[in-house]
Design a protein around this motif. Structure first.
Motif, PDB file in Angstrom:
ATOM      1  N   ALA A  29       7.825   5.815   7.675  1.00  0.00           N
ATOM      2  CA  ALA A  29       8.344   6.350   6.416  1.00  0.00           C
ATOM      3  C   ALA A  29       7.393   6.025   5.277  1.00  0.00           C
ATOM      4  O   ALA A  29       6.850   4.932   5.200  1.00  0.00           O
ATOM      5  CB  ALA A  29       9.721   5.778   6.118  1.00  0.00           C
ATOM      6  N   LEU A  30       7.213   6.994   4.425  1.00  0.00           N
ATOM      7  CA  LEU A  30       6.469   6.835   3.179  1.00  0.00           C
ATOM      8  C   LEU A  30       7.495   6.523   2.104  1.00  0.00           C
ATOM      9  O   LEU A  30       8.514   7.200   1.999  1.00  0.00           O
ATOM     10  CB  LEU A  30       5.742   8.143   2.875  1.00  0.00           C
ATOM     11  N   HIS A  31       7.253   5.470   1.340  1.00  0.00           N
ATOM     12  CA  HIS A  31       8.238   4.997   0.358  1.00  0.00           C
ATOM     13  C   HIS A  31       7.702   5.054  -1.066  1.00  0.00           C
ATOM     14  O   HIS A  31       6.500   5.045  -1.287  1.00  0.00           O
ATOM     15  CB  HIS A  31       8.620   3.538   0.637  1.00  0.00           C
ATOM     16  N   ASN A  32       8.622   5.025  -2.023  1.00  0.00           N
ATOM     17  CA  ASN A  32       8.293   4.723  -3.413  1.00  0.00           C
ATOM     18  C   ASN A  32       9.021   3.425  -3.747  1.00  0.00           C
ATOM     19  O   ASN A  32       9.650   2.811  -2.872  1.00  0.00           O
ATOM     20  CB  ASN A  32       8.664   5.870  -4.363  1.00  0.00           C
ATOM     21  N   GLU A  33       8.962   2.976  -4.984  1.00  0.00           N
ATOM     22  CA  GLU A  33       9.609   1.694  -5.331  1.00  0.00           C
ATOM     23  C   GLU A  33      11.118   1.738  -5.117  1.00  0.00           C
ATOM     24  O   GLU A  33      11.716   0.738  -4.757  1.00  0.00           O
ATOM     25  CB  GLU A  33       9.284   1.292  -6.768  1.00  0.00           C
ATOM     26  N   GLU A  34      11.731   2.886  -5.324  1.00  0.00           N
ATOM     27  CA  GLU A  34      13.188   2.987  -5.175  1.00  0.00           C
ATOM     28  C   GLU A  34      13.631   2.955  -3.712  1.00  0.00           C
ATOM     29  O   GLU A  34      14.673   2.407  -3.388  1.00  0.00           O
ATOM     30  CB  GLU A  34      13.706   4.271  -5.842  1.00  0.00           C
ATOM     31  N   SER A  35      12.851   3.542  -2.814  1.00  0.00           N
ATOM     32  CA  SER A  35      13.247   3.585  -1.404  1.00  0.00           C
ATOM     33  C   SER A  35      12.667   2.438  -0.583  1.00  0.00           C
ATOM     34  O   SER A  35      13.018   2.267   0.580  1.00  0.00           O
ATOM     35  CB  SER A  35      12.829   4.917  -0.772  1.00  0.00           C
ATOM     36  N   PHE A  36      11.790   1.630  -1.180  1.00  0.00           N
ATOM     37  CA  PHE A  36      11.121   0.548  -0.469  1.00  0.00           C
ATOM     38  C   PHE A  36      12.125  -0.454   0.095  1.00  0.00           C
ATOM     39  O   PHE A  36      13.059  -0.856  -0.583  1.00  0.00           O
ATOM     40  CB  PHE A  36      10.142  -0.146  -1.421  1.00  0.00           C
ATOM     41  N   LEU A  37      11.943  -0.825   1.365  1.00  0.00           N
ATOM     42  CA  LEU A  37      12.786  -1.751   2.121  1.00  0.00           C
ATOM     43  C   LEU A  37      14.200  -1.216   2.350  1.00  0.00           C
ATOM     44  O   LEU A  37      15.116  -1.972   2.659  1.00  0.00           O
ATOM     45  CB  LEU A  37      12.835  -3.144   1.478  1.00  0.00           C
ATOM     46  N   LYS A  38      14.370   0.079   2.249  1.00  0.00           N
ATOM     47  CA  LYS A  38      15.636   0.726   2.599  1.00  0.00           C
ATOM     48  C   LYS A  38      15.387   1.583   3.828  1.00  0.00           C
ATOM     49  O   LYS A  38      14.260   1.860   4.195  1.00  0.00           O
ATOM     50  CB  LYS A  38      16.152   1.559   1.425  1.00  0.00           C
ATOM     51  N   PRO A  98       0.167  -6.884   5.780  1.00  0.00           N
ATOM     52  CA  PRO A  98       0.401  -8.229   5.238  1.00  0.00           C
ATOM     53  C   PRO A  98       0.860  -9.202   6.325  1.00  0.00           C
ATOM     54  O   PRO A  98       1.574  -8.823   7.250  1.00  0.00           O
ATOM     55  CB  PRO A  98       1.518  -8.006   4.212  1.00  0.00           C
ATOM     56  N   MET A  99       0.432 -10.425   6.226  1.00  0.00           N
ATOM     57  CA  MET A  99       0.868 -11.489   7.137  1.00  0.00           C
ATOM     58  C   MET A  99       1.820 -12.372   6.346  1.00  0.00           C
ATOM     59  O   MET A  99       1.394 -13.273   5.634  1.00  0.00           O
ATOM     60  CB  MET A  99      -0.331 -12.293   7.636  1.00  0.00           C
ATOM     61  N   LEU A 100       3.102 -12.080   6.445  1.00  0.00           N
ATOM     62  CA  LEU A 100       4.092 -12.729   5.594  1.00  0.00           C
ATOM     63  C   LEU A 100       5.197 -13.381   6.393  1.00  0.00           C
ATOM     64  O   LEU A 100       5.491 -12.980   7.504  1.00  0.00           O
ATOM     65  CB  LEU A 100       4.724 -11.696   4.653  1.00  0.00           C
ATOM     66  N   MET A 101       5.820 -14.336   5.778  1.00  0.00           N
ATOM     67  CA  MET A 101       7.076 -14.882   6.286  1.00  0.00           C
ATOM     68  C   MET A 101       8.153 -14.300   5.375  1.00  0.00           C
ATOM     69  O   MET A 101       8.209 -14.623   4.202  1.00  0.00           O
ATOM     70  CB  MET A 101       7.082 -16.407   6.212  1.00  0.00           C
ATOM     71  N   GLY A 102       8.930 -13.393   5.888  1.00  0.00           N
ATOM     72  CA  GLY A 102       9.926 -12.725   5.064  1.00  0.00           C
ATOM     73  C   GLY A 102       9.468 -11.339   4.667  1.00  0.00           C
ATOM     74  O   GLY A 102       8.366 -10.906   4.999  1.00  0.00           O
ATOM     75  N   PRO A 103      10.303 -10.629   3.941  1.00  0.00           N
ATOM     76  CA  PRO A 103       9.975  -9.250   3.581  1.00  0.00           C
ATOM     77  C   PRO A 103       8.807  -9.166   2.602  1.00  0.00           C
ATOM     78  O   PRO A 103       8.628 -10.048   1.755  1.00  0.00           O
ATOM     79  CB  PRO A 103      11.257  -8.719   2.944  1.00  0.00           C
ATOM     80  N   PRO A 104       7.996  -8.105   2.711  1.00  0.00           N
ATOM     81  CA  PRO A 104       6.872  -7.947   1.789  1.00  0.00           C
ATOM     82  C   PRO A 104       7.335  -7.480   0.418  1.00  0.00           C
ATOM     83  O   PRO A 104       8.433  -6.963   0.261  1.00  0.00           O
ATOM     84  CB  PRO A 104       6.031  -6.858   2.465  1.00  0.00           C
ATOM     85  N   ARG A 105       6.470  -7.661  -0.560  1.00  0.00           N
ATOM     86  CA  ARG A 105       6.708  -7.129  -1.906  1.00  0.00           C
ATOM     87  C   ARG A 105       5.965  -5.799  -2.037  1.00  0.00           C
ATOM     88  O   ARG A 105       4.919  -5.603  -1.425  1.00  0.00           O
ATOM     89  CB  ARG A 105       6.209  -8.117  -2.957  1.00  0.00           C
ATOM     90  N   PHE A 106       6.507  -4.913  -2.829  1.00  0.00           N
ATOM     91  CA  PHE A 106       5.918  -3.589  -3.040  1.00  0.00           C
ATOM     92  C   PHE A 106       4.435  -3.698  -3.393  1.00  0.00           C
ATOM     93  O   PHE A 106       3.602  -2.974  -2.851  1.00  0.00           O
ATOM     94  CB  PHE A 106       6.688  -2.850  -4.147  1.00  0.00           C
ATOM     95  N   GLU A 107       4.098  -4.609  -4.291  1.00  0.00           N
ATOM     96  CA  GLU A 107       2.710  -4.768  -4.743  1.00  0.00           C
ATOM     97  C   GLU A 107       1.758  -5.137  -3.611  1.00  0.00           C
ATOM     98  O   GLU A 107       0.580  -4.824  -3.668  1.00  0.00           O
ATOM     99  CB  GLU A 107       2.633  -5.827  -5.850  1.00  0.00           C
ATOM    100  N   GLU A 108       2.253  -5.803  -2.562  1.00  0.00           N
ATOM    101  CA  GLU A 108       1.406  -6.239  -1.450  1.00  0.00           C
ATOM    102  C   GLU A 108       1.099  -5.119  -0.460  1.00  0.00           C
ATOM    103  O   GLU A 108       0.108  -5.204   0.263  1.00  0.00           O
ATOM    104  CB  GLU A 108       2.083  -7.386  -0.696  1.00  0.00           C
ATOM    105  N   VAL A 109       1.953  -4.116  -0.400  1.00  0.00           N
ATOM    106  CA  VAL A 109       1.802  -3.097   0.640  1.00  0.00           C
ATOM    107  C   VAL A 109       1.514  -1.699   0.109  1.00  0.00           C
ATOM    108  O   VAL A 109       1.301  -0.780   0.881  1.00  0.00           O
ATOM    109  CB  VAL A 109       3.047  -3.072   1.552  1.00  0.00           C
ATOM    110  N   LYS A 110       1.461  -1.543  -1.196  1.00  0.00           N
ATOM    111  CA  LYS A 110       1.222  -0.215  -1.760  1.00  0.00           C
ATOM    112  C   LYS A 110      -0.245   0.176  -1.625  1.00  0.00           C
ATOM    113  O   LYS A 110      -1.136  -0.662  -1.495  1.00  0.00           O
ATOM    114  CB  LYS A 110       1.640  -0.172  -3.227  1.00  0.00           C
ATOM    115  N   PHE A 111      -0.479   1.468  -1.641  1.00  0.00           N
ATOM    116  CA  PHE A 111      -1.810   2.048  -1.687  1.00  0.00           C
ATOM    117  C   PHE A 111      -1.701   3.291  -2.551  1.00  0.00           C
ATOM    118  O   PHE A 111      -0.607   3.754  -2.869  1.00  0.00           O
ATOM    119  CB  PHE A 111      -2.335   2.381  -0.277  1.00  0.00           C
TER     120      PHE A 111
END
Length: 124
Positions: A29-38, A98-111
């Motif tokens: 899925a391609l996301h924006n800030e509103e749909s991110f992690l949904k 990203p190599m994270l513990m827990g969910p990523p933040r939008f800023e870390e995964v956006k392009f």
């Protein structure tokens, strides 16, 4: 607003590690800030999980910032499954790997989808 077509290569290393488990589907899925992690994204794909490398094509994407999520839906229930303690059971990945513990933040995964062709590599 100008729209773009771009491809993303998913290097599904899960399949080389667990070759016998090439079952199910790859949900992306391609996301924006509103749909991110949904569960729903702006543009969604479903591809059979039978290859070590999958190319995702997102059509009509507006020029802006996005993250991409990818899930190996091994049991074909169209969602991510979790252990009782909340840890995901099925393999997943996000853009920028990203190599994270827990969910990523939008800023870390956006392009940024711009006017040039775009190719990203995402690893499970």
């Amino acid at each position: 607003m100008k729209k773009s077509l771009f491809t993303i290569s998913v290097l599904a290393s899960i399949f080389t590690a667990k070759a016998q488990e090439n079952d199910g589907y790859i949900l992306s899925a391609l996301h924006n800030e509103e749909s991110f992690l949904k569960s729903d994204g702006l543009i969604m794909n479903r591809d059979k999980a039978e290859k070590e490398k999958i190319t995702l094509i997102f059509k009509n994407a507006q020029l802006r910032e996005y993250p991409v999520s990818v899930l190996h839906d091994a049991n074909e229930n169209q969602r991510m499954d979790f252990e009782a303690n909340g840890i995901p059971i099925e393999n997943y990945a996000m853009s920028n790997n990203p190599m994270l513990m827990g969910p990523p933040r939008f800023e870390e995964v956006k392009f940024i989808v711009g006017h040039e062709d775009l190719a990203l590599n995402i690893r499970f």
